[in-house]
Design a protein around this motif. Structure first.
Motif, PDB file in Angstrom:
ATOM      1  N   ASN A 116       0.824  -1.210   0.000  1.00 22.02           N
ATOM      2  CA  ASN A 116       0.000   0.000   0.000  1.00 22.02           C
ATOM      3  C   ASN A 116       0.857   1.259   0.000  1.00 22.02           C
ATOM      4  OD1 ASN A 116      -2.544  -1.193  -0.110  1.00 22.02           O
ATOM      5  ND2 ASN A 116      -2.554  -1.582   2.110  1.00 22.02           N
ATOM      6  N   GLU A 117       1.989   1.179   0.704  1.00 22.99           N
ATOM      7  CA  GLU A 117       2.910   2.324   0.695  1.00 22.99           C
ATOM      8  C   GLU A 117       3.372   2.633  -0.727  1.00 22.99           C
ATOM      9  OE1 GLU A 117       6.406   2.275   3.168  1.00 22.99           O
ATOM     10  OE2 GLU A 117       5.247   1.349   4.808  1.00 22.99           O
ATOM     11  N   ILE A 118       3.727   1.563  -1.440  1.00 27.21           N
ATOM     12  CA  ILE A 118       4.276   1.751  -2.783  1.00 27.21           C
ATOM     13  C   ILE A 118       3.191   2.205  -3.752  1.00 27.21           C
ATOM     14  CG2 ILE A 118       5.394   0.587  -4.716  1.00 27.21           C
ATOM     15  CD1 ILE A 118       6.660  -1.295  -2.601  1.00 27.21           C
ATOM     16  N   TYR A 119       2.058   1.486  -3.744  1.00 23.49           N
ATOM     17  CA  TYR A 119       0.934   1.870  -4.601  1.00 23.49           C
ATOM     18  C   TYR A 119       0.010   2.794  -3.810  1.00 23.49           C
ATOM     19  CZ  TYR A 119       1.934  -1.919  -7.958  1.00 23.49           C
ATOM     20  OH  TYR A 119       2.496  -2.741  -8.892  1.00 23.49           O
ATOM     21  N   ASP A 120       0.478   3.935  -3.411  1.00 22.29           N
ATOM     22  CA  ASP A 120      -0.382   4.788  -2.578  1.00 22.29           C
ATOM     23  C   ASP A 120      -1.449   5.462  -3.404  1.00 22.29           C
ATOM     24  OD1 ASP A 120       1.234   6.321  -4.056  1.00 22.29           O
ATOM     25  OD2 ASP A 120       2.056   7.502  -2.398  1.00 22.29           O
TER      26      ASP A 120
ATOM     27  N   ARG B  95      10.738  -4.847  -1.364  1.00 20.65           N
ATOM     28  CA  ARG B  95      10.271  -3.496  -1.660  1.00 20.65           C
ATOM     29  C   ARG B  95      10.850  -3.004  -2.992  1.00 20.65           C
ATOM     30  NH1 ARG B  95       8.452   0.779   1.614  1.00 20.65           N
ATOM     31  NH2 ARG B  95       8.850  -0.380   3.517  1.00 20.65           N
ATOM     32  N   ILE B  98       9.162  -4.777  -5.941  1.00 20.93           N
ATOM     33  CA  ILE B  98       7.786  -4.330  -6.171  1.00 20.93           C
ATOM     34  C   ILE B  98       7.782  -2.933  -6.791  1.00 20.93           C
ATOM     35  CG2 ILE B  98       5.608  -3.713  -5.055  1.00 20.93           C
ATOM     36  CD1 ILE B  98       6.072  -5.968  -3.086  1.00 20.93           C
ATOM     37  N   GLU B  99       8.722  -2.095  -6.354  1.00 26.39           N
ATOM     38  CA  GLU B  99       8.786  -0.754  -6.956  1.00 26.39           C
ATOM     39  C   GLU B  99       9.108  -0.853  -8.453  1.00 26.39           C
ATOM     40  OE1 GLU B  99      11.554   1.129  -4.368  1.00 26.39           O
ATOM     41  OE2 GLU B  99      10.014   1.860  -2.984  1.00 26.39           O
ATOM     42  N   LYS B 102       5.971  -1.992 -10.216  1.00 21.82           N
ATOM     43  CA  LYS B 102       5.008  -0.902 -10.365  1.00 21.82           C
ATOM     44  C   LYS B 102       5.410  -0.039 -11.572  1.00 21.82           C
ATOM     45  CE  LYS B 102       3.245   3.282  -8.219  1.00 21.82           C
ATOM     46  NZ  LYS B 102       3.658   4.392  -7.329  1.00 21.82           N
ATOM     47  N   LYS B 108      -1.622  -3.254  -9.068  1.00 18.20           N
ATOM     48  CA  LYS B 108      -1.603  -3.681  -7.668  1.00 18.20           C
ATOM     49  C   LYS B 108      -2.319  -5.025  -7.493  1.00 18.20           C
ATOM     50  CE  LYS B 108      -2.947  -1.767  -3.139  1.00 18.20           C
ATOM     51  NZ  LYS B 108      -3.547  -0.571  -2.484  1.00 18.20           N
TER      52      LYS B 108
END
Lengths: 120, 120, 120, 120
Positions: A116-120, B95, B98-99, B102, B108
């Motif tokens: 959720n942090e990454i896809y805010d 992390r 995932i970044e 994205k 998501k």
DNA sequence: GTGGTCTAGACCACG
DNA sequence: GTGGTCTAGACCACT
């Protein structure tokens, strides 16, 4: 157009490779587009032409671009397939890490929070 | 006590390393506990002593156990710190991936689906 | 090319690791250079292939070389960074020990004497 | 009298051990001196008595103190020999590291500079 | 051909 | 008894 940090511990050519790949990933550049010439890029960024050359060579090795002597460097026609394949690899990598984390007792919620942090 | 699959593509010594680490992660073994001797483990599992030795050497390199010539091999006293530290590293690694995903346009939902598969 | 003393108390594979690292430190080998194959090294030095393999595995673990099955073993591309980083770590280690020694009342002269011995 | 950082990653009992040893090294405490009781130390530092106990046990294992049930804990009579022995070990360790640094091409001057920093 | 893994069996220093 | 190292020889997957 490009942000190079010459003080960084990460080699300059790697920074270039990453940024050019990012342009493709985000759709700002697409198959067939022409990259700046080694010489132009060199003077724009005040960087040794050999470094630019090294970045382009790496991108060609990865199949992301094609360099045609005398004409220039272009985003590869099958760049989408290549990036798709790499995406699948990354997903598998992520799956492996998450499985390890589950084994180590990390609750699902903690992982969801990060996402959720990454896809805010 | 240990389940080794000699037909697996995963090397025997890696299987051993993982299973011993799992014993610690799940709390079945804890700091200071003594592991079976190289020779005992060897005959119990019908595996060459060198292979056990390789697994123990790797565990020592990771700081999970301490091997003392002439006395035996023991779960490291600060094994909890080490496993905690490794967990943090894995989370950072996840992390980063995932970044990237994205950036590559993965929605998501696709990632959440994978997580649900793992944490079913 | 390599001097191995099989009578030494220091394990043969460690001697190999040190000597190969020394070749890099002194500039005799540099990033990308190919090392002798495990088998070749084995017959040249009259040492069992497993022992060479162990040395190469340790060098790879340290990031000094990259071993590619089917192709060979090569000095790592970022070997300079790795050796530099390790040098910094060693200096910090030395600093810590000297601080302890000062606390323990060792006079500056005694330490200088040791350094003069080494850098004669 | 003691500075404990409960937020530190270094275990509290290790901090205690180091600080008590430092008191001996710097001559503030000497052979035969009595240490505070576990209970007193516990309330002074607001730390669990078990943690103090662990520190004292480690110091006794190292031969730095002697704990006499019912009477208290005292700096060991041969603490000087023990610390001297350890000092010799540290000097050998330092010698080894400096030899490595010399091999890695560090000039003598750089090392002297560090020593001057410490012994300013 | 290459590196990686494994078995079988041996010796050593140390406790 | 313990862990650590080494030899001899074999098989595998991959280039």
């Amino acid at each position: 157009m490009f942000q190079i940090d010459i003080m960084s511990r990460k080699p300059v050519y790697e920074q270039l490779v990453e940024q050019i790949e990012r342009l493709v990933l985000t759709g700002l550049m697409t198959a067939g587009d022409k990259l700046p010439s080694v010489r132009n890029m060199s003077v724009d960024l005040s960087i040794n032409p050999n470094t630019i050359q090294k970045a382009y060579a790496e991108l060609e090795r990865r199949g992301v671009i094609n360099s045609v002597p005398g004409r220039g460097s272009f985003i590869s026609m099958n760049v989408k397939d290549i990036l798709l394949e790499r995406k699948q690899g990354k997903i598998q990598e992520m799956r492996g890490i998450i499985e390890e984390l589950k084994m180590a007792g990390i609750p699902k919620e903690e992982i969801l929070e990060i996402i959720n942090e990454i896809y805010d």
